[in-house]
Design an enzyme around this catalytic site. Structure first.
Site, short mmCIF file in Angstrom:
data_model
loop_
_atom_site.label_atom_id
_atom_site.label_comp_id
_atom_site.label_asym_id
_atom_site.label_seq_id
_atom_site.Cartn_x
_atom_site.Cartn_y
_atom_site.Cartn_z
N HIS A 71 0.82 -1.21 0.00
CA HIS A 71 0.00 0.00 0.00
C HIS A 71 0.86 1.26 0.00
CE1 HIS A 71 -3.67 2.28 0.70
NE2 HIS A 71 -3.07 2.92 1.68
N SER A 125 -3.81 0.16 -5.77
CA SER A 125 -4.48 -0.69 -4.78
C SER A 125 -4.49 -2.11 -5.30
CB SER A 125 -5.90 -0.19 -4.51
OG SER A 125 -6.56 -1.07 -3.61
N GLY A 161 -1.18 9.48 -8.77
CA GLY A 161 -2.16 8.41 -8.70
C GLY A 161 -2.01 7.58 -7.46
N GLN A 193 -8.01 10.14 12.10
CA GLN A 193 -8.23 11.08 11.01
C GLN A 193 -8.11 12.54 11.45
OE1 GLN A 193 -9.24 9.86 7.47
NE2 GLN A 193 -7.80 8.64 8.64
N HIS A 203 -10.00 3.62 -1.03
CA HIS A 203 -10.30 3.15 0.31
C HIS A 203 -11.16 1.90 0.17
CE1 HIS A 203 -9.94 5.13 4.49
NE2 HIS A 203 -8.76 5.03 3.92
N HIS A 230 -10.52 -1.73 0.91
CA HIS A 230 -10.69 -2.69 2.00
C HIS A 230 -11.51 -2.09 3.15
CE1 HIS A 230 -8.18 -5.23 -0.24
NE2 HIS A 230 -7.55 -5.86 0.74
N GLN A 246 -10.45 3.48 9.98
CA GLN A 246 -10.48 4.76 10.69
C GLN A 246 -11.91 5.25 10.87
OE1 GLN A 246 -9.19 4.11 7.66
NE2 GLN A 246 -7.11 4.86 7.45
#
Length: 748
Positions: A34, A549, A546, A317, A97, A99, A243
């Site tokens: 990641h 993932s 970019g 966050q 985002h 997963h 999160q």
């Protein structure tokens, strides 16, 4: 969390000792797929990322692009020179985002929005627009609908609360996303030459200041979690890695960031995303070839008794890490207090190693991290993985094929081609009063009034620059043929801009794939990278940033290789032709098809028609637009759209001409079209526009080498009449609205 044995051996050799628990956790996360792109980085050099418009390219939190002066906004980027650009900049970034959105669709999607907005802020920019491209399993599956509703709610809640309009994007439904949905979010920000900030640390002795929410234990190990296949029990076992967002804190952070940049208090900045404070602070100093010394006890926390690893890796966050000159620290703290945000001086920039100290209630601190910052941030070895060309579908068309009426109705009502009004009506797409072309059209258009003449920045001067935005991918295309499908994705997004009269400025991509350790999966991923890179080069469009993932794999299998492309373009002024027929000019106008290929020269590979009819293509690959001349083709389409005689424009893409015409029909305006065969009704060759015009000769002149074919007439009965030989269908506006409203109707 545990560091793999090969990586452990490398770290021990570098350090000359066993890593501490905190160091091992940092290396595991920052060397994860990641963060480090270990399987994809060897492929990414295929992208061209330079141009006069590129101020900051790949490698920072977001790219920065100079906007052209209004008089040069219609000129293709390849034909401009450096003097054609203004000192007004836009930032552009995208992230995934995926997963987290499977485990917790609301919070996973919401925090994806928050993260890409903070990437924008860290460049000294104010966020002005969001685009989201979403991919789910079959709409008829209860699980898919649950994820779909939760993701849309999360995006709308967060975006609406922070006051950033969501103006565009895409939604696709495909069985390949059954166990692993994709949530890709792009953000555009506005700044200028004087306000630009980067993520490169500047000078030893400057302080590192953490501003925003307190640090908790949410999101621990999020980077490593995003670098693994989703397990069957992911919804329960991986929930702590997701999160939890607070959009109201993010809104205060946005405004505080503006104040900090206005007062020139920020030397460099990085948002806290993957790998938390450890990732942000080490990457910040590594980019400057420097080090840092952090006091982890100084980090303001919202939970008691956190250990060093938790403080470093929590992905709580709404937090930013700033490099601040010592004499400015008090002013930064005062501004943070004004906006009711936490603020702590956590360390300083050095010319040595990346060092973290922690006491945790003991009398004396101990060094828990002491590593070279560049080795930590950039030292992960790349993977050399085998690849093979994935098998292509080899099934026949159904026999007998459905009637034209049945085929049109099924394709128009398919969830992937149906109206997405249920989605975008939940988004506040007009906040900020810049949205000149709203969601539901081919591309959004934002009014950048700051590019207008002196004294007119707030006056709505129509001669400012219109910024057009489009994003998306088509999994039917890329599953059938990854390379050709990715080329088609690039041309399709460029055609969306051209339909509103804009020419491309730059692109960012979100490259989604399955487990790269499977050779066929990696081969498909390589195909979409090469296809996207080649097409963007042919379009003279730099790819300036970019996200990658991988490991989007589950017990259901790997996702289709999915190259989401987000593209921005420019035009002079903000007015653009709509994707709706004009009934008042029906009698003196014609419907034309302008663009790549011939109306009867395509193929059905990867089409929605085949997905609905239950067959696959009799042809081995997708129809591919000409390798040469894509940039000229798009420029010609944009020039046609800007003609005063052009009344309406709409690109031909998902569902082919049948869907494009259905979307153009209104209660008062219809279309009477005859096509040579069924392929012409449903093939999806990109790079084509349906144009309603009062001056066909002007269209032919502006189209250049692109074919111009007459489709039929505009009528005033609000009916789509489509015929192929002796077979025909007639659907009025009410019937089309009913067919296209399947999502809204099913989720009401």
């Amino acid at each position: 969390m545990s560091l793999s044995e090969p990586d452990h051996e490398l770290v021990v050799a570098e350090l000359g000792r066993e890593p501490t628990a905190a160091e091992a956790a940092l290396f595991e996360n920052l060397w994860s797929e990641h963060c480090a792109y270990r399987s994809s980085r060897p492929l990414l050099s295929a992208f061209e990322s330079e141009g006069d418009q590129v101020v900051v390219g790949p490698g920072d939190d977001a790219a920065v692009l100079a906007l052209p002066e209004p008089d040069a906004a219609d000129v293709p980027a390849a034909d401009r020179d450096a003097d054609d650009y203004s000192d007004q900049y836009v930032t552009f970034g995208v992230e995934s985002h995926n997963h987290p959105s499977f485990v917790d669709p609301f919070d996973g999607a919401a925090t994806g929005v928050g993260g890409i907005v903070r990437d924008t802020m860290s460049m000294g920019a104010y966020p002005i627009a969001l685009l989201d491209s979403l991919y789910f399993g079959g709409f008829d599956r209860e699980r898919s609908r649950y994820l779909f509703e939760g993701v849309v709610e999360g995006i709308s809640h967060y975006g609406n609360c922070i006051g950033v309009p969501t103006v565009g994007g895409s939604v696709a439904f495909h069985g390949g996303y059954e166990g692993n949905p994709l949530v890709n979010v792009a953000c555009v920000g506005l700044t200028n030459e004087d306000r630009l900030v980067t993520a490169t640390a500047q000078e030893p002795g400057n302080k590192l200041v953490l501003v925003g929410n307190g640090t908790g234990r949410d999101g621990l190990g999020g980077a490593s979690f995003a670098s693994e296949d989703l397990a069957e029990d992911a919804e329960t076992e991986d929930r702590p890695a997701v999160q939890v967002g607070d959009p109201y804190a993010e809104k205060r952070l946005i405004e505080c960031n503006e104040a900090l940049v206005d007062e020139d208090l920020v030397r460099s900045a990085r948002d806290l995303g993957a790998a938390g404070l450890g990732g942000a602070s080490s990457e910040l100093v590594a980019k400057g070839g420097l080090g840092a010394r952090l006091d982890l006890d100084s980090v303001h926390q919202r939970e008691p008794n956190m250990n060093a690893m938790e403080i470093l890796l929590a992905e709580s966050q709404e937090r930013m890490c700033y490099e601040v000159a010592p004499e400015d620290v008090d002013r930064v703290a005062a501004l943070a207090e004004r906006f009711d945000l936490g603020c702590s001086v956590i360390g300083e920039v050095t010319d040595g190693n990346y060092v973290c100290e922690f006491a945790g209630g003991d009398e004396e601190s101990e060094v828990v991290v002491d590593v070279d910052a560049e080795y930590l941030a950039d030292g992960a070895p790349m993977n050399d993985l085998p690849s093979e060309t994935p098998a292509r579908p080899d099934r026949a068309l159904p026999d007998p094929e459905p009637s034209l009426e049945e085929a049109v109705e099924s394709v128009v009502a398919a969830p992937s081609t149906a109206s997405k009004r249920w989605v975008y009506r939940q988004y506040d797409h007009e906040v900020g009063v810049r949205t000149a072309m709203k969601p539901g059209d081919d591309a959004a258009v934002m009014a950048i009034r700051e590019t207008a003449g002196d004294g007119d920045a707030d006056g709505g001067d129509p001669e400012g620059v219109g910024l057009a935005l489009s994003s998306g991918a088509n999994p039917n295309w890329t599953e059938a043929a990854p390379y050709e499908g990715a080329r088609a994705v690039a041309l399709e997004n460029a055609t969306n801009l051209a339909a509103k009269g804009a020419v491309p400025l730059a692109a960012v991509d979100c490259l989604n794939g399955g487990n790269p350790e499977k050779p066929a999966v990696y081969g498909g991923f390589k195909g979409i990278v090469d296809g996207l890179a080649d097409a963007c080069a042919d379009l003279d469009t730099p790819v300036v940033g970019g996200n990658v993932s991988l490991y989007n794999d589950s017990v259901e299998g790997p996702i289709p290789p999915t190259p989401t492309l987000a593209l921005i373009g420019t035009r002079k002024g903000y007015d653009a032709p709509p994707a709706a027929l004009d009934a008042d000019r029906a009698s003196d106008s014609e419907l034309l098809l302008v663009g790549a290929g011939d109306a009867d020269g395509g193929a059905l590979g990867g089409s929605e028609y085949l997905a609905q009819a239950g067959g696959s293509d009799r042809f081995p690959t997708l129809p591919d637009a000409e390798t040469d001349g894509l940039a000229d083709l798009v420029a010609s389409l944009a020039a046609v759209a800007r003609l005063e005689s052009t009344l309406a424009t709409h690109d031909v893409s998902d569902g082919g001409l049948a869907v494009a015409l259905a979307e153009l029909v209104t209660d008062d305006a219809g279309a009477d079209v005859t096509l040579p065969d069924r392929v012409a009704a449903f093939e999806e060759t990109p790079g084509r526009l349906v144009v309603q015009t009062t001056d066909p000769e002007a269209v032919a002149e502006r189209a250049g080498d692109a074919p111009v074919l007459r489709l039929g007439d505009v009528t005033t009965d609000g009916t789509l009449s489509l015929s192929v030989g002796d077979d025909g269908v007639a659907l009025d506006a009410d019937a089309l609205r009913e067919l296209r409203g399947v999502i809204e109707r099913e989720l009401a």
